[in-house]
Design a protein around this motif. Sequence first.
Motif, PDB file in Angstrom:
ATOM      1  N   UNK A 276      26.328  89.189 -50.507  1.00  0.00           N
ATOM      2  CA  UNK A 276      26.390  90.350 -49.614  1.00  0.00           C
ATOM      3  C   UNK A 276      25.861  90.001 -48.232  1.00  0.00           C
ATOM      4  N   UNK A 277      24.772  89.233 -48.174  1.00  0.00           N
ATOM      5  CA  UNK A 277      24.228  88.817 -46.882  1.00  0.00           C
ATOM      6  C   UNK A 277      25.218  87.907 -46.160  1.00  0.00           C
ATOM      7  N   UNK A 278      25.823  86.987 -46.879  1.00  0.00           N
ATOM      8  CA  UNK A 278      26.822  86.109 -46.271  1.00  0.00           C
ATOM      9  C   UNK A 278      28.009  86.928 -45.744  1.00  0.00           C
ATOM     10  N   UNK A 279      28.442  87.912 -46.525  1.00  0.00           N
ATOM     11  CA  UNK A 279      29.543  88.757 -46.076  1.00  0.00           C
ATOM     12  C   UNK A 279      29.198  89.521 -44.812  1.00  0.00           C
ATOM     13  N   UNK A 280      27.970  90.034 -44.735  1.00  0.00           N
ATOM     14  CA  UNK A 280      27.533  90.761 -43.533  1.00  0.00           C
ATOM     15  C   UNK A 280      27.493  89.843 -42.322  1.00  0.00           C
ATOM     16  N   UNK A 281      26.977  88.638 -42.500  1.00  0.00           N
ATOM     17  CA  UNK A 281      26.884  87.704 -41.381  1.00  0.00           C
ATOM     18  C   UNK A 281      28.273  87.288 -40.893  1.00  0.00           C
ATOM     19  N   UNK A 282      29.187  87.070 -41.825  1.00  0.00           N
ATOM     20  CA  UNK A 282      30.547  86.709 -41.425  1.00  0.00           C
ATOM     21  C   UNK A 282      31.208  87.852 -40.653  1.00  0.00           C
ATOM     22  N   UNK A 283      31.064  89.072 -41.145  1.00  0.00           N
ATOM     23  CA  UNK A 283      31.652  90.223 -40.454  1.00  0.00           C
ATOM     24  C   UNK A 283      31.054  90.393 -39.061  1.00  0.00           C
ATOM     25  N   UNK A 284      29.759  90.135 -38.935  1.00  0.00           N
ATOM     26  CA  UNK A 284      29.118  90.227 -37.623  1.00  0.00           C
ATOM     27  C   UNK A 284      29.735  89.236 -36.641  1.00  0.00           C
ATOM     28  N   UNK A 285      30.026  88.028 -37.122  1.00  0.00           N
ATOM     29  CA  UNK A 285      30.671  87.019 -36.268  1.00  0.00           C
ATOM     30  C   UNK A 285      32.083  87.468 -35.893  1.00  0.00           C
ATOM     31  N   UNK A 286      32.819  88.022 -36.853  1.00  0.00           N
ATOM     32  CA  UNK A 286      34.191  88.454 -36.584  1.00  0.00           C
ATOM     33  C   UNK A 286      34.228  89.605 -35.576  1.00  0.00           C
ATOM     34  N   UNK A 287      33.273  90.523 -35.679  1.00  0.00           N
ATOM     35  CA  UNK A 287      33.248  91.679 -34.779  1.00  0.00           C
ATOM     36  C   UNK A 287      32.879  91.296 -33.353  1.00  0.00           C
ATOM     37  N   UNK A 288      32.389  90.089 -33.146  1.00  0.00           N
ATOM     38  CA  UNK A 288      32.061  89.632 -31.795  1.00  0.00           C
ATOM     39  C   UNK A 288      33.178  88.805 -31.174  1.00  0.00           C
ATOM     40  N   UNK A 289      34.252  88.546 -31.938  1.00  0.00           N
ATOM     41  CA  UNK A 289      35.377  87.758 -31.445  1.00  0.00           C
ATOM     42  C   UNK A 289      36.592  88.668 -31.334  1.00  0.00           C
ATOM     43  N   UNK A 290      37.144  88.786 -30.118  1.00  0.00           N
ATOM     44  CA  UNK A 290      38.245  89.713 -29.864  1.00  0.00           C
ATOM     45  C   UNK A 290      39.455  89.505 -30.777  1.00  0.00           C
ATOM     46  N   UNK A 291      39.895  88.268 -31.017  1.00  0.00           N
ATOM     47  CA  UNK A 291      41.079  88.120 -31.878  1.00  0.00           C
ATOM     48  C   UNK A 291      40.864  88.645 -33.293  1.00  0.00           C
ATOM     49  N   UNK A 292      39.621  88.566 -33.792  1.00  0.00           N
ATOM     50  CA  UNK A 292      39.342  88.961 -35.169  1.00  0.00           C
ATOM     51  C   UNK A 292      38.753  90.365 -35.266  1.00  0.00           C
ATOM     52  N   UNK A 293      38.296  90.903 -34.140  1.00  0.00           N
ATOM     53  CA  UNK A 293      37.610  92.188 -34.152  1.00  0.00           C
ATOM     54  C   UNK A 293      38.524  93.304 -34.661  1.00  0.00           C
ATOM     55  N   UNK A 294      39.779  93.294 -34.214  1.00  0.00           N
ATOM     56  CA  UNK A 294      40.713  94.339 -34.607  1.00  0.00           C
ATOM     57  C   UNK A 294      40.917  94.358 -36.115  1.00  0.00           C
ATOM     58  N   UNK A 295      41.154  93.175 -36.699  1.00  0.00           N
ATOM     59  CA  UNK A 295      41.394  93.093 -38.133  1.00  0.00           C
ATOM     60  C   UNK A 295      40.140  93.463 -38.920  1.00  0.00           C
ATOM     61  N   UNK A 296      38.991  93.049 -38.430  1.00  0.00           N
ATOM     62  CA  UNK A 296      37.744  93.357 -39.138  1.00  0.00           C
ATOM     63  C   UNK A 296      37.491  94.863 -39.168  1.00  0.00           C
ATOM     64  N   UNK A 297      37.709  95.531 -38.031  1.00  0.00           N
ATOM     65  CA  UNK A 297      37.513  96.985 -37.981  1.00  0.00           C
ATOM     66  C   UNK A 297      38.502  97.676 -38.913  1.00  0.00           C
ATOM     67  N   UNK A 298      39.749  97.192 -38.922  1.00  0.00           N
ATOM     68  CA  UNK A 298      40.759  97.783 -39.799  1.00  0.00           C
ATOM     69  C   UNK A 298      40.371  97.652 -41.266  1.00  0.00           C
ATOM     70  N   UNK A 299      39.875  96.478 -41.659  1.00  0.00           N
ATOM     71  CA  UNK A 299      39.469  96.264 -43.048  1.00  0.00           C
ATOM     72  C   UNK A 299      38.311  97.173 -43.439  1.00  0.00           C
TER      73      UNK A 299
END
Length: 781
Positions: A276-299
């Motif tokens: 769960x901690x690893x998942x949170x850290x990965x999502x935090x990285x994705x939400x800071x990158x524009x190409x991945x931010x859209x997909x992360x928010x959608x998921x």
Amino acid sequence: MVILVIGTVLFPETAIPPMCNPLRHTLSLWSPVVATLLLCPSVPYRVDDESIIARISFSTPKLTVYLVLFVVVLLLTVSRLQFPAIVKLVDWALGNKIVFWRRVIMNLCMLVAIVMPIFTFHGIARMVMIIFDIFVVMIASFGNLQIPAAVLRIVLALWSLRVILPYVHGDLENVDQNNLGEQKNLVKSLVIFFVMVLGQGILYIVGGILEIFSFILRRSLTRHAGFRGPQGLEYVNLYYAYVFDKCMKGAVLAPEKTSLITFAVDSLNSGSPKKQLYGLKMLHIFLEKDPLKTKAISELTTSIETMTCLINMLGWTSEGDKDIRLFAAKELKDPLLDGSPKAKQDSLIQQVNRNGQTSPMLKRLKELSKYCLIPRKEPTNMDEQNSHVLRCWKRITKRWSVPEEEPSTDQDILPLLGMLILDKLASFDLENCIEISRATGLISKIIEFTSSRTEMTNINETQQALLKGSSLELLRRFSSTKGEFGVILRQKVSENLFLLNHLADILDDSGSSQELRELTSELLRNLAMVGNTKEEIGQIRVIISRLMHAFLSQDALSSTDSGQRLRMKSGQALTVLAMESADNCYVMLEEPGYAFIKELTLMIHSDRYRYVASILLRNMCVHARPKLCSSDLKEISYIVREVLEGIMDAEGTELEVLVGLSSQICKATPDGFARELEHGQIKEAFVKRLVDALNSNMIPNAHCPGIRRAIVEHAIYMMESNTVYTSCFKNCRMMEALLMVERTPSRTEKYRFFSGDAGLMEHSILLSTLVAEAKELMGRE
């Protein structure tokens, strides 16, 4: 046993689970050295096919390879010893990259150690050793059962084909001629079947060999995904195992597509705190990158289960769950609460509003956001010390290295993230504000962060400013809430015994930014509307002093946009403090360094601050008239024409403000007021303007609830100063207008202004009383 130990080094996942950690660490550390030492007796010997007896046969190349192998293995083993001197030396030489290269070099050394015994034997004995080495690799590869299974497939397929092939070539002596056709079909089917098995085994072997080089692609994925440090590699390794498992369970030709974002979301819903901690850290990285931010928010926003899991994590307050709580707050921060224009996704709160089924989730978020305000110590990162000698080598290996983890940013403070979430909740719904205020100790905790003397010793000045600003912003939002909810919230905030002192410290601190001063001024303005709070504020002289300095300042900063906003908010705070408070008016007049009345009259000539200055000057005339000296009255008389001209053109709130000021000028300096009316020959026109404005505002509204009161007061003061004005009002049918006011009373006219549908600060004199007085004056003529 040596073979098994070497296998645990080459493939750590094959380590024996029951083995205790110290024993496993010792075996992992020293087994390469032991294996190399056990190889030593075979180095000076040679075994031929004719004789099983080993004979001494020194080979310089073989001996050289062994010595190099032993030295390298010994050095790598020593580098793993946890002695400070050794660790410091290794870090100075190779930095953190030694972790990767040490593993690669050790694996290559063990491969050499396995191959070297082959050169001790010749002929059939060498073939036996090669088969033995293959057996070693198979045992060592038990972490991946595909390889031994593939070898078994190949052996069985070759043996079966060897048996079947004679039948294919026509050896049919023992075949029943009556069933010849059926047996030929059976033989061909078996050949096809075992060829497929052979091909499957070969493919598995090729896959196993290619898997050895998968670290290249995994490191490339780590860099492209934005992961850093050893944990980044671990994320990708877990993802690799996750996808492999998915592919093995599903169809081979059409495997289920699983992205890194999907893997991160699935990790949140797992039962493992580590995942769960690893998942949170990965999502935090994705939400800071524009190409991945859209997909992360959608998921995230499309999975109620995931959002519920994130919200519940805010309530994990045990010592071991600090990092999980921190990163859960980060995921619930701006991207989910504000939405993303690029993603074209509604915010979480907007979805909750449309879907009643998710309301318990939002309620849970409100309840648990307060846990974010519990202070915690942030992890610190040591800067990597680079060696000047190895810069060239680092440039060469940069392509294959993983970037180091970045240090935490200022926004990583958990209380700050908690207040951002609460602020978004408060901005969405008034009921949310009430629920937040009811949380035990939450308002007090927020107010505590406005102090410069916080108990949090692990934050720097920048973080302190951010924390103070976010807490002030949240309190400002509470105090700016409209309607009855706003009245309750302002009362709740004003009850804190320490808030006013904290606000005074912010205004008095020369290091406070203009943004903090602006928030503080607006908060003081809102709190001054509550009961006797304005009197308590006035007793803290430094507050009024700093507000006056900000409002009357003429320095360079005051001309900027932020400076102008600060001046406006400070002036508004002063106007509310001056209403119905003679003491506060006296404090403002007595403030050293300013000719307050003159400053206000000068500001009335400007468009930006005219109405704020007009309200302040009116309050000075109402409550501090005995304190006004002749010079002050003279300054006031200079602005009569400006005010009268403004009344002739103004409407709405502006008209109410100017009429109120004009009435007080008429009362304070009746001669100067009359002289200006006569000199401009606008007496009849001005009286008619007042009567017409009274008739056109028979239906009061929340924007200017006191306009009829202001006009009636003005008429009273004019008629009291000179009976000539009484005739003018009669000629303009003022009596009929007063009767209409008397017949159309309104509850809105009891209050000075409104916040939504809630009236604030009642007048001490009823409008009906003023109407009766005006009618009596008109009847005396």
